[in-house]
Design an enzyme around this catalytic site. Structure first.
Site, PDB file in Angstrom:
ATOM      1  N   ASP A  54      -5.078 -53.912  77.834  1.00 41.98           N
ATOM      2  CA  ASP A  54      -4.852 -53.324  76.389  1.00 41.98           C
ATOM      3  C   ASP A  54      -5.315 -52.043  76.421  1.00 41.98           C
ATOM      4  O   ASP A  54      -5.747 -51.473  77.296  1.00 41.98           O
ATOM      5  CB  ASP A  54      -5.856 -54.176  75.613  1.00 41.98           C
ATOM      6  CG  ASP A  54      -5.703 -53.910  74.280  1.00 41.98           C
ATOM      7  OD1 ASP A  54      -4.967 -54.858  73.875  1.00 41.98           O
ATOM      8  OD2 ASP A  54      -6.220 -53.152  73.738  1.00 41.98           O
ATOM      9  N   ARG A  82       0.161 -64.457  72.569  1.00 35.68           N
ATOM     10  CA  ARG A  82      -0.225 -65.924  71.776  1.00 35.68           C
ATOM     11  C   ARG A  82       1.124 -66.670  71.153  1.00 35.68           C
ATOM     12  O   ARG A  82       0.789 -67.945  70.891  1.00 35.68           O
ATOM     13  CB  ARG A  82      -1.155 -65.492  70.515  1.00 35.68           C
ATOM     14  CG  ARG A  82      -2.594 -65.272  71.057  1.00 35.68           C
ATOM     15  CD  ARG A  82      -3.416 -64.590  70.044  1.00 35.68           C
ATOM     16  NE  ARG A  82      -2.456 -63.445  69.672  1.00 35.68           N
ATOM     17  CZ  ARG A  82      -3.123 -62.738  68.427  1.00 35.68           C
ATOM     18  NH1 ARG A  82      -4.146 -63.196  67.781  1.00 35.68           N
ATOM     19  NH2 ARG A  82      -2.376 -61.751  68.217  1.00 35.68           N
ATOM     20  N   ARG A 120      -5.798 -68.308  77.987  1.00 34.92           N
ATOM     21  CA  ARG A 120      -6.788 -67.479  77.521  1.00 34.92           C
ATOM     22  C   ARG A 120      -8.099 -68.281  77.056  1.00 34.92           C
ATOM     23  O   ARG A 120      -9.287 -67.365  77.308  1.00 34.92           O
ATOM     24  CB  ARG A 120      -6.302 -67.082  75.963  1.00 34.92           C
ATOM     25  CG  ARG A 120      -7.367 -66.142  74.936  1.00 34.92           C
ATOM     26  CD  ARG A 120      -7.389 -65.010  75.742  1.00 34.92           C
ATOM     27  NE  ARG A 120      -8.400 -64.307  74.704  1.00 34.92           N
ATOM     28  CZ  ARG A 120      -9.939 -64.504  74.762  1.00 34.92           C
ATOM     29  NH1 ARG A 120     -10.571 -65.492  75.852  1.00 34.92           N
ATOM     30  NH2 ARG A 120     -10.601 -63.925  73.893  1.00 34.92           N
ATOM     31  N   TYR A 134      -8.603 -45.508  66.934  1.00 32.29           N
ATOM     32  CA  TYR A 134      -9.369 -46.756  67.164  1.00 32.29           C
ATOM     33  C   TYR A 134     -11.105 -46.301  67.515  1.00 32.29           C
ATOM     34  O   TYR A 134     -11.876 -46.706  66.894  1.00 32.29           O
ATOM     35  CB  TYR A 134      -9.052 -47.313  68.035  1.00 32.29           C
ATOM     36  CG  TYR A 134      -8.015 -48.533  67.777  1.00 32.29           C
ATOM     37  CD1 TYR A 134      -8.338 -49.638  67.096  1.00 32.29           C
ATOM     38  CD2 TYR A 134      -6.508 -48.233  68.140  1.00 32.29           C
ATOM     39  CE1 TYR A 134      -7.033 -50.330  66.571  1.00 32.29           C
ATOM     40  CE2 TYR A 134      -5.465 -49.061  67.800  1.00 32.29           C
ATOM     41  CZ  TYR A 134      -5.737 -50.228  66.985  1.00 32.29           C
ATOM     42  OH  TYR A 134      -4.630 -50.851  66.716  1.00 32.29           O
ATOM     43  N   ARG A 186       4.947 -56.834  73.944  1.00 33.46           N
ATOM     44  CA  ARG A 186       4.063 -57.928  73.962  1.00 33.46           C
ATOM     45  C   ARG A 186       4.440 -59.209  74.327  1.00 33.46           C
ATOM     46  O   ARG A 186       4.130 -60.260  73.818  1.00 33.46           O
ATOM     47  CB  ARG A 186       3.450 -58.038  72.546  1.00 33.46           C
ATOM     48  CG  ARG A 186       2.971 -56.708  72.129  1.00 33.46           C
ATOM     49  CD  ARG A 186       1.587 -56.196  72.642  1.00 33.46           C
ATOM     50  NE  ARG A 186       0.382 -56.889  72.288  1.00 33.46           N
ATOM     51  CZ  ARG A 186      -0.364 -56.490  71.295  1.00 33.46           C
ATOM     52  NH1 ARG A 186       0.008 -55.649  70.621  1.00 33.46           N
ATOM     53  NH2 ARG A 186      -1.447 -57.124  71.078  1.00 33.46           N
TER      54      ARG A 186
END
Ligand code: CP3
Length: 346
Positions: A78, A32, A41, A154, A28
């Site tokens: 993603d 952020r 973003r 998910y 990752r």
């Protein structure tokens, strides 16, 4: 044919070479914790729109490479673009994470078609092409997807958090689970093959929810689907190395590394390096496994932990990485220091 020495260090290690210092990338690594990512973003309304913009995804990949001399870039996307492309509703709640319209409450699961899903994912492959064209020499490009079970959890529950309901469904609805995993294996194989065709040098399969499964269920929902995924990729003509990352698998990394056909193993934070070395095939590259929290803290704790990882993996072909993704609280200065430590050797 390129000279062996001109291959990026990451690919040399994936081929079984031991390099000192080891190549390094960070799970990752775009995201952020970087102020320039947070700024970028804001240019897309939703996270999925960001992922499907080849220009924004390419810029996000380049941001960490401008700051740190990393050995690999990873596609910005993603794992949940696959359910989105299969037609399931996917959205991201600020500060909470992903949400999907869950399958479990439905008596019948209508699953999309792999070929159609791949057409919808065309912007992802365009991003791979753009990234590849802009990468410096020596930096390998990693394509990725979620492991079938992780993506299934998910889709089943509609969110992260504990996976009890998804695990219950393994026993309650085995045929439905098999049908779901089969669609995910085929879609994921085609998705990864398209990334390689667009320029990815190697692949990582994020099986982030491999934890909490007894051996029989682990065979059923992790080993078998992953073995099918790797075999299907090979039948599609994909020859690049595949890194499997079964986070939380514990002692079952042995079965995962020996039975699925993956070429390298991502080792999570909790797993001792010598255990991973012992139970994996001779010469298999191991990737990991610094505690992401040390990049929040920095200082002496980071120095000690980083050197410990370097020493612990010395016997194996090693790719330095974290044992899970970097957190938004990590500081870029600590990442810079980590890369310095690793490049300087233990
Ligand atoms: O440099 C990179 O690696 C970025 C590319 C990347 C993202 N997600 C971007 C992202 C990768 C490789 C992933 C994989 C991913 N996504 C996994 C497997 C890796 C892991 O950490 O276990 C999982 C489980 C997901 C699903 C997902 N997506 C979650 C749980 C979340 C919310 C939690 C979080 O970290 O925010 C996301 C959103 C997401 N994916 C963000 C990013 C940068 C944050 C959203 C934003 O920036 O608005």
């Amino acid at each position: 044919m390129a000279h062996r020495e001109s291959l990026p260090a990451l690919l040399r290690v994936l081929n079984g070479e031991r390099l000192d210092p080891p190549p390094i990338w960070i799970m990752r690594q775009a995201g952020r914790y970087l102020p320039e990512y947070r700024e970028l973003r804001t240019r897309a309304k939703t996270f999925l729109e960001f992922c499907y913009s080849p220009a924004l995804a390419t810029e996000a990949v380049m941001q960490p490479l401008r700051r740190f001399p990393l050995d690999a870039a990873i596609l910005f996307s993603d794992i949940l673009v696959v359910p989105d492309a299969l037609g399931q509703k996917v959205w991201f709640v600020e500060g909470e994470g992903p949400r999907l319209e869950p399958l479990l409450p439905l008596t019948e699961w209508k699953l999309g078609e792999p070929e159609k899903a791949i057409q919808r994912l065309a912007p992802v492959y365009e991003a791979v092409e753009r990234i590849k064209a802009g990468l410096p020499d020596g930096v390998a490009l990693i394509g990725f997807a979620g492991g079938p079970w992780t993506v299934a959890t998910y889709m089943l529950q509609g969110r992260g958090g504990d996976k009890d309901e998804a695990r219950l469904a393994i026993y309650q609805r085995p045929n439905d689970i098999d049908a779901l995993l089969d669609v995910l294996v085929e879609t994921t194989a085609q998705h990864l093959a398209a990334q390689v065709k667009a320029g990815a040098d190697c692949l990582q399969v994020f099986e982030s929810w491999a934890e909490g499964l007894p051996p029989l269920a682990f065979q059923h929902v992790i080993i078998e689907p992953t073995r099918k995924l790797v075999a299907r990729l090979r039948s599609l003509g994909v020859t690049v190395p595949i890194i499997g990352f079964p986070r939380g698998a514990g002692a079952q990394i042995a079965a995962y590394a020996n039975e699925t056909g993956v070429n390298a193993l991502g080792v999570d934070t909790q797993t001792p390096a010598d255990y991973a070395f012992e139970v994996t095939p001779e010469g298999m590259a191991l990737q990991g496994n610094l505690d992401p929290q040390t990049l929040v803290v920095g200082g002496e704790a980071l120095e000690r932990a980083a050197r410990d990882v370097l020493i612990a993996f010395k016997g194996a072909p090693h790719i330095f990485n974290l044992g899970h993704g970097i957190t938004p609280q990590a500081s870029p200065e600590n990442v810079a220091r980590l890369v310095e430590i690793v490049k300087g050797g233990a």
